[in-house]
Enzyme design. Structure first.
Site, PDB file in Angstrom:
ATOM      1  N   ARG A  48       0.831  -1.209   0.000  1.00  0.00           N
ATOM      2  CA  ARG A  48       0.000   0.000   0.000  1.00  0.00           C
ATOM      3  C   ARG A  48       0.871   1.266   0.000  1.00  0.00           C
ATOM      4  O   ARG A  48       0.479   2.304  -0.523  1.00  0.00           O
ATOM      5  CB  ARG A  48      -1.005  -0.001   1.150  1.00  0.00           C
ATOM      6  CG  ARG A  48      -2.139   1.005   0.946  1.00  0.00           C
ATOM      7  CD  ARG A  48      -3.174   0.945   2.049  1.00  0.00           C
ATOM      8  NE  ARG A  48      -4.267   0.032   1.803  1.00  0.00           N
ATOM      9  CZ  ARG A  48      -5.343   0.312   1.050  1.00  0.00           C
ATOM     10  NH1 ARG A  48      -5.455   1.498   0.467  1.00  0.00           N
ATOM     11  NH2 ARG A  48      -6.298  -0.571   0.892  1.00  0.00           N
ATOM     12  N   GLU A  54     -10.089   5.394   7.273  1.00  0.00           N
ATOM     13  CA  GLU A  54      -8.661   5.720   7.296  1.00  0.00           C
ATOM     14  C   GLU A  54      -8.277   7.040   6.634  1.00  0.00           C
ATOM     15  O   GLU A  54      -7.375   7.730   7.113  1.00  0.00           O
ATOM     16  CB  GLU A  54      -7.858   4.587   6.625  1.00  0.00           C
ATOM     17  CG  GLU A  54      -7.883   3.283   7.376  1.00  0.00           C
ATOM     18  CD  GLU A  54      -7.384   2.137   6.511  1.00  0.00           C
ATOM     19  OE1 GLU A  54      -8.129   1.709   5.613  1.00  0.00           O
ATOM     20  OE2 GLU A  54      -6.255   1.697   6.722  1.00  0.00           O
TER      21      GLU A  54
HETATM   22  N1  MTE Z   1     -12.465   4.512  14.562  1.00  0.00           N
HETATM   23  C1  MTE Z   1     -12.563   4.145  15.853  1.00  0.00           C
HETATM   24  N2  MTE Z   1     -13.330   4.886  16.681  1.00  0.00           N
HETATM   25  N3  MTE Z   1     -11.886   3.067  16.350  1.00  0.00           N
HETATM   26  C2  MTE Z   1     -11.067   2.302  15.546  1.00  0.00           C
HETATM   27  O1  MTE Z   1     -10.472   1.327  16.009  1.00  0.00           O
HETATM   28  N4  MTE Z   1     -10.145   1.976  13.278  1.00  0.00           N
HETATM   29  C3  MTE Z   1      -9.798   2.634  12.029  1.00  0.00           C
HETATM   30  C4  MTE Z   1     -11.015   3.343  11.427  1.00  0.00           C
HETATM   31  N5  MTE Z   1     -11.651   4.160  12.414  1.00  0.00           N
HETATM   32  C5  MTE Z   1     -10.953   2.672  14.160  1.00  0.00           C
HETATM   33  C6  MTE Z   1     -11.711   3.793  13.712  1.00  0.00           C
HETATM   34  C7  MTE Z   1      -9.258   1.723  11.025  1.00  0.00           C
HETATM   35  S1  MTE Z   1      -7.633   1.320  11.080  1.00  0.00           S
HETATM   36  C8  MTE Z   1     -10.031   1.229  10.017  1.00  0.00           C
HETATM   37  S2  MTE Z   1      -9.388   0.237   8.821  1.00  0.00           S
HETATM   38  C9  MTE Z   1     -11.472   1.518   9.950  1.00  0.00           C
HETATM   39  O2  MTE Z   1     -11.929   2.353  10.992  1.00  0.00           O
HETATM   40  C10 MTE Z   1     -12.215   0.194  10.008  1.00  0.00           C
HETATM   41  O3  MTE Z   1     -13.581   0.358   9.963  1.00  0.00           O
HETATM   42  P1  MTE Z   1     -14.384   0.630   8.598  1.00  0.00           P
HETATM   43  O4  MTE Z   1     -13.864  -0.323   7.586  1.00  0.00           O
HETATM   44  O5  MTE Z   1     -15.782   0.388   8.991  1.00  0.00           O
HETATM   45  O6  MTE Z   1     -14.117   2.053   8.222  1.00  0.00           O
HETATM   46  N1  HPA Z   2      -5.762  -2.691   4.261  1.00  0.00           N
HETATM   47  C1  HPA Z   2      -5.944  -3.062   5.531  1.00  0.00           C
HETATM   48  N2  HPA Z   2      -5.772  -4.264   5.974  1.00  0.00           N
HETATM   49  C2  HPA Z   2      -5.360  -5.185   5.100  1.00  0.00           C
HETATM   50  C3  HPA Z   2      -5.147  -4.869   3.769  1.00  0.00           C
HETATM   51  C4  HPA Z   2      -5.350  -3.561   3.323  1.00  0.00           C
HETATM   52  O1  HPA Z   2      -5.193  -3.197   2.151  1.00  0.00           O
HETATM   53  N3  HPA Z   2      -4.732  -5.990   3.164  1.00  0.00           N
HETATM   54  C5  HPA Z   2      -4.703  -6.934   4.121  1.00  0.00           C
HETATM   55  N4  HPA Z   2      -5.091  -6.456   5.287  1.00  0.00           N
HETATM   56 MO1  MOS Z   3      -7.258  -0.569   9.462  1.00  0.00          MO
HETATM   57  S1  MOS Z   3      -5.221  -0.250   9.542  1.00  0.00           S
HETATM   58  O1  MOS Z   3      -7.150  -1.304   7.860  1.00  0.00           O
HETATM   59  O2  MOS Z   3      -7.445  -1.868  10.536  1.00  0.00           O
END
Ligand code: MTE
Ligand code: HPA
Ligand code: MOS
Length: 677
Positions: free
Chosen positions: A226, A631
């Site tokens: 990534r 993210e």
């Molecule tokens: N927001 C909160 N409050 N707590 C979390 O642990 N994780 C982040 C983001 N926002 C997180 C968060 C990360 S690393 C990711 S990948 C996404 O939320 C995962 O959730 P989503 O795929 O529903 O956005």
């Molecule tokens: N994003 C987050 N988590 C992951 C990914 C990615 O692209 N690939 C494997 N685990």
């Molecule tokens: Mo988020 S770093 O893809 O859990």
């Protein structure tokens, strides 16, 4: 599960003490003596690389020909950057509890983003089938990537004890143990070379990334990938050559952290542009805007940019907060204040949505409509504070046309929904929401066909029917047939009121042998303006404002989107300015508690965060056209680094400030008076 013959990092589990309480465990611990022979310890990724210690094959993305392009360049700039690790500091530490169940099986309640990953690991440790391991997740007190791959060990320890002793067992580390034993965001050390024509257009970009992977691969190879995907951020660069090495060091295995390598890649290109602009004597934002990409640009990995909102976000932000005027006001302030200096930076972002590993982009859901009209839904999505549970309830309530209070979301459970991808990559709501949508639509199709019967219409009338406001509607007119009646009657006619939904993101693919393809369903865009005030006596700073224009698509939940942006921005600012993960040369974590590891507190939060929703159509591959938001906002925090750096330069134009993040107050203070003292 435990170290075998060799210990690869400080904090690696080597034995498991089972006790009935903490005191007994500590007493047992005191009685253990371990003899170990020291081995050489490497903590630096470049040193590991030099010794050929890699966790996975190196990767290279190439477009055009950088060597030929550099030969044509009027200006070339080269340098090195460092970005640090980041402790996840989820409020709830890692942990699991387990108990034996019927048929030689075990049930585990785990704090994990990846229930199936825990299930798979536990099955391997116990030597049983995955069908004998049930993982249940209610919710997490935060994950941030730290529980995507690193929750499995705790689950395995608890499960092993439960399985062998046939008793419930709990394994939850203390905060300091959690900090010491688990991996963090991958630090990177990188080299860049960027070349421009006489008009300041980028002709070529070359970068080499040395990723500090720690002692085991974990997710580092995927994170590395990534980094390459986001190495050119939002910029139009015709010739690109980016190389990445996942270096094996003797630190806890580093892992996923919000942004997943993207932020690390973006920090390097932003540093390269800042370096170039400062050397050319122009504003960095002028150089950034001049080189912004648009539709039709092909990324180095072969995907062509569509529905690009990069300039739309940037220009809207400039309209709301004209950058040139802001610079003039700031200049006046700076002339009038000897020891306070203000500055700002612009941080555009472009983040690809999908797991970079195509196969992971799949999800399932299970829906039951009960005879009283209430609904139970299950998906593979894990709630960790990001609001996905609310979104799932919204999806079901919308498709059944019923109140959200009629919908109950069940825990995430591997027995109800199998083979889940972790909740990660910001794609959880898209993947699980679309699977849920599939299940709901199967049921509504059956119910609407049945409703046509009840209302004495013909099958050709079915498309005129809809479920809304807890009733059946025909041609936008409400009938007297309620949802509850419809469901009850359907059951009497022995209709199937349950469905299993499935979703696999269409169109995406990637061929690693040529490093080309179309890995992302879509991209998310935005731009942040970060304004800082620097206290030039103390080296401390406050962020006056972070103003953002962000492409949410067509938002399905404004409050969640705002929360994710605010949290992401503050977490990004923490990574770039305050949070300093420090290991000594022996690989011992020195920043092992909140007294030695500084995370953003209420004073570090910007005085204002102003979010502007760019009105766009959204994207069909996003659930309800509401773009993924988890993210991307973290990367706005990178702007904080450059704002602080710019403010130092106002006070001390001679300062030689390496592109090293975090730019902590200590480093700021040194830079303010270097080389003056
Ligand atoms: N927001 C909160 N409050 N707590 C979390 O642990 N994780 C982040 C983001 N926002 C997180 C968060 C990360 S690393 C990711 S990948 C996404 O939320 C995962 O959730 P989503 O795929 O529903 O956005
Ligand atoms: N994003 C987050 N988590 C992951 C990914 C990615 O692209 N690939 C494997 N685990
Ligand atoms: Mo988020 S770093 O893809 O859990």
């Amino acid at each position: 599960m435990l170290a075998d013959h060799e210990v690869h990092f400080r904090g690696q589990p080597i034995l498991l003490i089972v006790a009935e309480n903490d005191d007994a465990a500590h007493e047992a611990y005191q009685l253990i003596q371990i003899q170990m022979e020291p081995l050489p310890i490497i903590t630096d990724p470049r040193e590991a690389f030099a010794q050929g210690k890699l966790l996975s094959p190196s990767r290279k993305f190439v477009m055009g020909n950088v060597d030929e392009a550099f030969a044509q360049c009027t200006y070339i700039f080269e340098g090195q950057t460092e970005s640090g690790g980041q402790e996840h500091l989820y409020l709830e530490t890692q942990g699991a509890y387990a108990y034996p169940t019927e048929h030689n099986s075990v049930r585990i309640h785990s704090s994990t983003q990846g229930p199936t990953a825990v299930q798979r690991t536990v099955a391997r440790v116990l030597g049983v089938g995955m069908n004998q391991v049930e993982v249940d997740v209610a919710r997490l007190g935060g994950g941030f990537g730290g529980k995507e791959d690193q929750a499995s060990g705790w689950g395995a320890m608890a499960a092993l004890v439960a399985f062998v002793l046939k008793k419930p067992a709990k394994c939850v580390p203390h905060r300091m143990e959690d900090m010491r034993m688990t991996g963090k965001r991958n630090p990177y050390s990188s080299d860049y070379k960027i070349g421009f024509d006489a008009n300041h257009r980028i002709l070529a970009y070359q970068a080499t990334f040395y990723q500090n992977g720690g002692a085991a691969a974990d997710l580092s190879p995927a994170i590395l990938e990534r980094t390459l995907f986001h190495a050119t951020n939002t910029y139009h660069i015709p010739n690109v050559q980016v190389t990445a090495h996942s270096c094996k060091t003797n630190l806890p295995p580093n892992t996923a952290f919000r942004g997943f390598g993207g932020p690390q890649g973006m920090f390097v290109i932003e540093s390269a542009l800042d370096h170039a602009a400062k050397s050319l004597g122009i504003a960095t934002y002028t150089l950034q805007r001049k080189n912004m990409m648009g539709n039709g640009y092909e990324f180095s990995y072969g995907q062509v940019v569509e529905q690009c909102q990069a300039t739309a976000c940037w220009d809207e932000l400039n309209k709301q907060y004209p950058f040139d005027e802001l610079q003039t006001q700031i200049n006046t302030f700076n002339q009038q204040n000897r020891y306070y200096k203000k500055a700002f930076s612009l941080m555009p972002i472009c983040f690809g949505i999908s797991f970079t590993n195509t196969l992971m982009n799949q999800a399932r859901a299970l829906v039951h409509v009960y005879t009283d009209g209430s609904v139970g839904i299950s998906t593979g999505a894990v709630e960790m504070g990001q609001g996905v549970n609310t979104k799932m309830v919204q999806v079901a309530a919308h498709h059944f046309g019923i109140d959200t209070r009629l919908v109950k979301l069940e825990t995430t459970n591997t027995t109800r929904v199998a083979n889940t991808s972790p909740s990660a990559a910001s794609a959880t709501a898209d993947l699980n929401g679309k699977a849920l949508e599939d299940a709901c639509l199967q049921i509504t199709q059956r119910l609407l066909a049945f409703a046509a019967d009840v209302l004495q219409l013909t099958p050709t009338d079915i498309p005129k029917l809809a479920l809304k406001n807890n009733t059946v509607w025909v041609d936008d007119r409400q009938t007297t047939l309620t949802w509850a009646d419809l469901v009850r009657q359907a059951y009497m006619k022995r209709l199937n009121l349950s469905a299993k939904g499935h979703y696999a993101t269409p169109l995406i693919h990637f061929d690693k042998t040529i490093e080309k393809g179309h890995p992302f369903a879509y991209h998310v865009y935005g731009t942040a303006l970060t304004i800082v005030t620097l206290d030039c006596l103390r080296g401390t700073y406050t962020f006056d404002a972070v103003n953002v224009v962000h492409d949410f698509g067509s938002t399905m939940n404004r409050q969640i989107d705002i929360g994710q942006c605010e949290g992401g921005i503050v977490q990004g600012i923490g990574w770039m300015t305050l949070e300093d993960v420090v290991y000594n040369a022996d690989g011992r974590l020195l920043s092992n508690a909140l007294s030695t590891y500084k995370i953003p507190d209420v004073y570090a939060v910007p005085e204002q965060i102003n979010l502007h929703f760019l009105q766009t159509e959204g994207h069909d591959l996003a659930i309800f056209k509401s773009k993924a938001v988890g993210e991307p906002p973290l990367m706005y925090g990178i702007g904080a680094y450059f704002a602080v750096r710019n403010a130092i330069k106002v006070f001390n134009p001679q300062a030689n400030i390496p592109y090293n993040a975090p730019i902590t107050p200590e480093k700021v203070l040194m830079a303010l008076y270097n080389p003056l003292v």
